[in-house]
Design an enzyme around this catalytic site. Structure first.
Site, mmCIF file in Angstrom:
data_model
loop_
_atom_site.group_PDB
_atom_site.id
_atom_site.type_symbol
_atom_site.label_atom_id
_atom_site.label_comp_id
_atom_site.label_asym_id
_atom_site.label_seq_id
_atom_site.Cartn_x
_atom_site.Cartn_y
_atom_site.Cartn_z
ATOM 1 N N ASP A 47 -1.840 2.364 -4.745
ATOM 2 C CA ASP A 47 -3.047 2.880 -4.105
ATOM 3 C C ASP A 47 -4.185 1.872 -4.221
ATOM 4 O O ASP A 47 -4.224 1.060 -5.160
ATOM 5 C CB ASP A 47 -3.467 4.204 -4.741
ATOM 6 C CG ASP A 47 -2.453 5.310 -4.508
ATOM 7 O OD1 ASP A 47 -1.712 5.224 -3.504
ATOM 8 O OD2 ASP A 47 -2.389 6.250 -5.326
ATOM 9 N N HIS A 82 0.809 -1.217 0.000
ATOM 10 C CA HIS A 82 0.000 0.000 0.000
ATOM 11 C C HIS A 82 0.849 1.277 0.000
ATOM 12 O O HIS A 82 0.331 2.374 -0.217
ATOM 13 C CB HIS A 82 -0.929 -0.007 1.219
ATOM 14 C CG HIS A 82 -2.252 0.639 0.959
ATOM 15 N ND1 HIS A 82 -2.528 1.359 -0.186
ATOM 16 C CD2 HIS A 82 -3.397 0.683 1.698
ATOM 17 C CE1 HIS A 82 -3.764 1.819 -0.137
ATOM 18 N NE2 HIS A 82 -4.311 1.424 1.000
#
Length: 411
Positions: free
Chosen positions: A386, A382
């Site tokens: 995204d 992450h």
């Protein structure tokens, strides 16, 4: 008589140390030049080392599970004549060593007889481990490989014969006693796997995304292509289709085909897709690599997935074949379950998990119909991918798999 100290050689790819996976010799043993003396484990593969000399083992560096630095003493021999020579490294193919050490002929005659009774079985570390677990002496297993090397099929055939002959016997061990325990030292590849999993799970903020895919059309196409297929080519599985679809999708999501260099704090995006195939082996989980996957068509993709996976299982894969993947595909096949949360294979930033394909009732145009459905359970780093991009990539992969004609016909 002189002393020969063999130091751990450079095993390649910037290796600075290696773990002792197995000793094939012990102090006091007589060894011939080029006999396998030990198996060392790097971050990528198990590497067998051969003796550079003929002589008697005086000392060894440590126990199984200990780490030895490159250039440090590994094993010491007493040899006839001047010391010299270099070990032969057995990865996938033996590497010739300069014949600087004294040959076996210089050993005393009485030692020759001892050597003949001290022959070490030639085989892979994974087979040695299975033999230990099964209580089998490898000297009892006939080998059909080069130089009498025991191949995977040799061991399995011997194991099957032994199992059939002892099917009526019942044994009782200490582990049958209520409350007993068994201690298993975590060494070798299993320890490396544990360390890498811990590192990945600690360092990487995983973002998981699960999506269901209707593969009814894909499964029909797969079955059609398998009809009349030659047995030596093997049946097409879902993996090559998924691998091809993934390479197409990554053109629009290059951030998912990347490595994160933590030391330099740099994200490296790759143009080529080197597809890792998570593979369960007798030694534990390995990730052999399909190079240049984006350039392969279906048959080529299927053949290469099959080849590298088999090489990983029988321990014939080279270090190069077990390193350098840019994104990994993992599947448990029929054990795939409904949802999984795969751990990213560092230094990659994405891993695609394939769950079990099953028939499910699905509503289409207001009607309940039965379709072949399969979930994709994927994880992303992450920090660099995204959530929106991760979801969009899996949605694109879903569309590609639900329209398989385009997958096969288009480049």
């Amino acid at each position: 008589m002189s002393e020969y100290i063999f130091k751990l050689p450079d095993l390649g790819e910037g290796t600075v140390e290696a773990e002792i996976a197995e000793w094939m010799v012990q102090v006091g043993d007589l060894v011939r030049e080029e006999d396998t003396i030990c198996s060392m484990l790097t971050d990528k593969a198990a590497v067998e080392l051969s003796s550079p000399v003929s002589g008697r083992v005086v000392s060894i560096a440590g126990e199984v599970g200990d780490s030895v630095a490159v250039g440090s003493p590994l094993i010491t021999f007493n040899v006839e004549g001047p010391a010299g020579g270099q070990a032969v490294i057995h990865d996938r193919k033996p590497v010739d060593a300069p014949p600087q050490a004294a040959p076996a002929s210089v050993l005393p005659a009485q030692d020759q007889a001892a050597l003949s009774t001290n022959e070490k079985a030639r085989t892979s570390p994974s087979i040695r481990q299975r033999a230990r677990e099964a209580g089998i002496r490898l000297s009892d297993v006939p080998g059909t490989g080069p130089g009498g090397r025991i191949l995977k099929q040799d061991f399995e055939a011997f194991l099957a014969r032994r199992t059939n002959s002892s099917a009526t016997l019942t044994t009782h061990t200490a582990s049958d006693t209520p409350g007993s325990t068994t201690e298993i030292k975590v060494v070798g590849l299993r320890r490396k796997i544990a360390q890498r999993m811990e590192q990945a799970n600690t360092e990487v903020p995983h973002f998981a995304y699960v999506e269901e895919v209707d593969i009814t059309a894909l499964e029909s196409l797969r079955q059609l292509l398998n009809q009349g297929r030659a047995a030596d080519r093997g049946n097409l599985t879902l993996l090559p289709f998924i691998g091809m679809a993934l390479t197409r999708v990554l053109r629009d999501f290059p951030q998912c085909n990347s490595h994160y260099d933590r030391g330099r704090n740099v994200l490296i995006r790759h143009d080529a897709v080197h597809l890792g195939i998570a593979t369960q082996t007798p030694d534990g989980l390995k990730v052999p690599v399909v190079r240049q996957a984006q350039a392969r068509q279906l048959e080529d993709m299927a053949a290469e997935i099959r080849r590298v996976s088999e090489a990983a299982r029988d321990n014939s894969a080279s270090r190069e074949e077990l390193s350098g993947s840019t994104i990994t595909l993992t599947s448990l096949g029929k054990l795939g379950g409904v949802v999984s949360t795969p751990i990213i294979n560092l230094p990659e930033v994405a891993i695609i998990g394939v769950n079990k394909a099953v028939l499910r009732p699905v509503v289409i145009s207001g009607q309940i119909v039965v379709r072949m459905m399969m979930n994709l359970s994927s994880s992303f780093d992450h920090r660099f991918v995204d959530g929106f991009d991760a979801a969009a990539m899996i949605q694109a992969l879903k569309q590609m798999l639900e329209e398989p004609a385009n997958l096969v016909l288009q480049r």
